[in-house]
Design a protein around this motif. Structure first.
Motif, short mmCIF file in Angstrom:
data_model
loop_
_atom_site.label_atom_id
_atom_site.label_comp_id
_atom_site.label_asym_id
_atom_site.label_seq_id
_atom_site.Cartn_x
_atom_site.Cartn_y
_atom_site.Cartn_z
N LYS A 96 0.82 -1.21 0.00
CA LYS A 96 0.00 0.00 0.00
C LYS A 96 0.85 1.26 0.00
O LYS A 96 0.42 2.31 -0.47
CB LYS A 96 -0.93 0.00 1.22
N TYR A 151 -0.39 -0.10 -9.80
CA TYR A 151 -0.49 -0.30 -8.35
C TYR A 151 0.40 -1.43 -7.87
O TYR A 151 0.97 -1.35 -6.77
CB TYR A 151 -1.95 -0.56 -7.97
N TRP A 205 -11.77 9.14 -5.68
CA TRP A 205 -10.83 8.03 -5.50
C TRP A 205 -9.58 8.49 -4.75
O TRP A 205 -9.05 7.76 -3.92
CB TRP A 205 -10.44 7.43 -6.84
N THR A 206 -9.15 9.71 -5.02
CA THR A 206 -7.99 10.26 -4.31
C THR A 206 -8.30 10.41 -2.82
O THR A 206 -7.47 10.06 -1.97
CB THR A 206 -7.61 11.63 -4.90
N TYR A 208 -10.55 8.74 -1.09
CA TYR A 208 -10.66 7.41 -0.50
C TYR A 208 -9.28 6.77 -0.32
O TYR A 208 -9.00 6.16 0.72
CB TYR A 208 -11.54 6.53 -1.39
N SER A 209 -8.41 6.92 -1.32
CA SER A 209 -7.07 6.34 -1.23
C SER A 209 -6.28 6.94 -0.08
O SER A 209 -5.56 6.23 0.65
CB SER A 209 -6.32 6.55 -2.55
N ASN A 210 -6.41 8.24 0.11
CA ASN A 210 -5.71 8.88 1.22
C ASN A 210 -6.27 8.43 2.57
O ASN A 210 -5.53 8.32 3.55
CB ASN A 210 -5.81 10.41 1.10
N SER A 213 -4.85 5.06 3.11
CA SER A 213 -3.39 5.07 2.92
C SER A 213 -2.95 4.13 1.79
O SER A 213 -2.01 3.36 1.93
CB SER A 213 -2.68 4.69 4.22
N LEU A 214 -3.66 4.20 0.68
CA LEU A 214 -3.34 3.37 -0.48
C LEU A 214 -2.64 4.21 -1.54
O LEU A 214 -3.25 5.07 -2.18
CB LEU A 214 -4.62 2.77 -1.06
N LYS A 215 -1.34 4.00 -1.69
CA LYS A 215 -0.55 4.70 -2.71
C LYS A 215 -0.87 6.19 -2.71
O LYS A 215 -1.26 6.78 -3.73
CB LYS A 215 -0.82 4.11 -4.09
N THR A 216 -0.69 6.83 -1.59
CA THR A 216 -1.03 8.24 -1.47
C THR A 216 -0.18 9.13 -2.38
O THR A 216 -0.59 10.25 -2.70
CB THR A 216 -0.86 8.70 -0.01
N SER A 219 -1.73 10.56 -5.62
CA SER A 219 -2.81 11.55 -5.54
C SER A 219 -2.60 12.71 -6.50
O SER A 219 -3.55 13.17 -7.15
CB SER A 219 -2.91 12.09 -4.10
#
Length: 332
Positions: A96, A151, A205-206, A208-210, A213-216, A219
């Motif tokens: 991640k 990813y 999506w940005t 949610y990812s933040n 903590s998924l591939k921040t 962003s």
């Protein structure tokens, strides 16, 4: 060591962020005038990938009759399989957080494999039509592959291909030149709404990812695409003859400008801030022109001619001032 670096290092010492010994070591190291070729080498690696994949395309185009379709597809498939084999063999697996290959060449091998995959699927669809007349699937499949590779291997270059493919799937063309020439936002309301919706999806999506903590570090790429797509679609529709439509897109542009103003400070992203100002400025001028398009200014046109240079000079001065203030605030 140049004067700028020397002053910054001295400031760190004065603020007691580094010790006297560390200051002397930094000064001695910079005095060696050693510089890194890392960026230059990566640029040449990136260029070599582009030249190689472009060469494959030219080879196919010029020798398609003499080589044969099956031979070309087989060769592409073998090269793709070899590239992905080495990439998966040396990859650390999905994580991640931000990850890198032990050797930077493998990062560009992923890019080459991904571009060749797009070429393979496109050529397969063009020649044999395995997806029938559903050309969107021929775009969606390499897009899914690109997102997976981006990813899994943590590759930003592949991510840009994936987002571009996603935009193409919903009817857009987001290359810098085609975005302005080929996308007829003005005459196609549905295309404009799709553009705005895609931009909103990228923003969501940005967020949610933040949150998870998924591939921040991805962003900024998503937000950059979202900013350009939403802003260009909105500005294009500010010229629409229907007052309701251009008012709607004026609100869209205003909301987009406000959001990216806030987010540029959050991410300390100069690129987002600059383009946000440019799009906001263009949109504001078009909006004002539309508001007064039915007003007769023939009696005071000389005043406009006099004020116009002052207005543009003032705009440039204000733009520079905003950039300086932004840089100062994010540096603190």
């Amino acid at each position: 060591m140049n004067k700028f670096d020397s002053e910054n290092t001295k400031q760190l010492l004065d603020k007691k962020l580094i010790t006297e010994n560390q200051y002397e070591e930094i000064t001695a190291y910079r005095g060696l005038t050693i510089f890194s070729l890392n960026a230059e080498l990566k640029f040449f690696l990136y260029l070599s990938v582009l030249l190689f994949t472009s060469g494959i395309g030219v080879l196919i185009y010029k020798n398609i009759d003499s080589i044969g379709h099956i031979a070309i597809l087989s060769l592409l498939l073998i090269v793709i399989a070899v590239c992905f084999y080495y990439c998966f063999k040396n990859a650390k697996g999905f994580q991640k957080t931000e990850t890198t290959f032990d050797h930077p060449v493998l990062e560009y091998l992923v890019l080459a494999a991904n571009i060749l995959t797009c070429i393979f699927i496109g050529y397969l669809q063009f020649q044999y039509k395995p997806f029938g007349e559903h050309y969107g699937l021929a775009t969606l499949v390499p897009t899914i592959v690109s997102f997976f590779c981006a990813y899994y291997f943590d590759n930003k270059s592949v991510l840009t291909i994936a987002v571009t493919g996603l935009a193409a799937y919903v009817g857009l063309s987001v290359t810098p030149q085609d975005l302005l020439k080929n996308n007829d936002f003005y005459s196609s309301e549905s295309l404009s709404y799709c553009a705005v919706m895609l931009g909103v999806v990228l923003i969501l999506w940005t967020i949610y990812s933040n949150r998870i903590s998924l591939k921040t570090h991805f962003s900024l790429i998503f937000l950059t695409f979202a900013l350009h797509i939403i802003s260009i679609a909105a500005i294009s529709n500010l010229l629409h003859h229907d007052i309701l439509i251009w008012m709607i897109f004026a609100c869209v542009l205003a909301c987009s400008t406000f959001y990216f103003y806030k987010i540029s400070y959050q991410f300390k992203a100069m690129s987002l801030y600059v383009f946000m100002i440019v799009y906001g400025y263009i949109g504001a001028n078009i909006f004002l022109a539309r508001l007064f398009e039915n007003v007769d200014f023939s009696d005071i046109w000389e005043l406009f001619v006099f004020l116009l240079p002052i207005y543009f000079i003032g705009s440039i001065v204000m733009f520079i001032k905003l950039i300086k203030n932004f840089h100062k605030q994010i540096a603190e």
